[in-house]
Design a protein around this motif. Sequence first.
Motif, short mmCIF file in Angstrom:
data_model
loop_
_atom_site.label_atom_id
_atom_site.label_comp_id
_atom_site.label_asym_id
_atom_site.label_seq_id
_atom_site.Cartn_x
_atom_site.Cartn_y
_atom_site.Cartn_z
N VAL A 96 -27.87 137.06 42.55
CA VAL A 96 -28.09 138.48 42.79
C VAL A 96 -29.27 138.97 41.95
CG1 VAL A 96 -27.08 140.78 42.44
CG2 VAL A 96 -25.73 138.97 43.52
N ALA A 97 -29.33 138.55 40.69
CA ALA A 97 -30.42 138.98 39.81
C ALA A 97 -31.76 138.45 40.31
CB ALA A 97 -30.16 138.52 38.39
N LEU A 98 -31.80 137.20 40.74
CA LEU A 98 -33.05 136.63 41.25
C LEU A 98 -33.48 137.31 42.54
CD1 LEU A 98 -32.53 132.82 40.54
CD2 LEU A 98 -34.00 134.42 39.31
N GLU A 99 -32.50 137.61 43.38
CA GLU A 99 -32.79 138.30 44.64
C GLU A 99 -33.33 139.71 44.36
OE1 GLU A 99 -33.35 137.99 48.52
OE2 GLU A 99 -32.20 136.43 47.50
N GLY A 102 -36.94 139.76 43.06
CA GLY A 102 -37.98 139.23 43.94
C GLY A 102 -38.35 137.79 43.65
N ILE A 103 -37.80 137.23 42.58
CA ILE A 103 -38.11 135.84 42.22
C ILE A 103 -37.58 134.88 43.28
CG2 ILE A 103 -37.64 134.01 40.53
CD1 ILE A 103 -37.68 136.17 38.38
N ALA A 104 -36.47 135.21 43.89
CA ALA A 104 -35.86 134.33 44.88
C ALA A 104 -36.81 134.04 46.04
CB ALA A 104 -34.55 134.93 45.40
N GLU A 105 -37.62 135.03 46.41
CA GLU A 105 -38.56 134.83 47.52
C GLU A 105 -39.66 133.83 47.16
OE1 GLU A 105 -40.05 138.63 48.76
OE2 GLU A 105 -38.03 139.45 48.92
N ALA A 106 -39.99 133.69 45.90
CA ALA A 106 -41.05 132.79 45.46
C ALA A 106 -40.56 131.35 45.31
CB ALA A 106 -41.64 133.28 44.14
#
Length: 134
Positions: A96-99, A102-106
Amino acid sequence: MGGGETRRGARAGLRYGFLAFLAGAVLGPVRELLLAPAMGGLPAALLEAAIMAALLFLAARGVLDRMPPRQGWRARAAVAGVGLAVVLLSEVALDVALEASGIAEARAPRSVAEQAVGLPLLLWLAALPLLLRR
């Protein structure tokens, strides 16, 4: 006997889950940033899993060794259940935190095979406190 034993097991399970999540939090970025680009996603995931399996064994042994001798199956089941819950809830919170950041997209997408490597590790995490005895 059961209540105190289970409480001690639950406290030990918190330590066990924290150690397991911490190991994964350190090894995950190493896999994603260093190993996967150099050797490919699946080999990197398998190498990480082998290291994690050893670290989980050490964490389970260390947590069980700190408990009073001759703990029954209830205490060890509490270690297993609470430890697994801590890891799963921590993983969800991290996702959830990464999402949200915006880090999750990278992040590079992981194949189904790479993701599946984690399932036996979760079983190993839950089984170790029940398999190991003092």
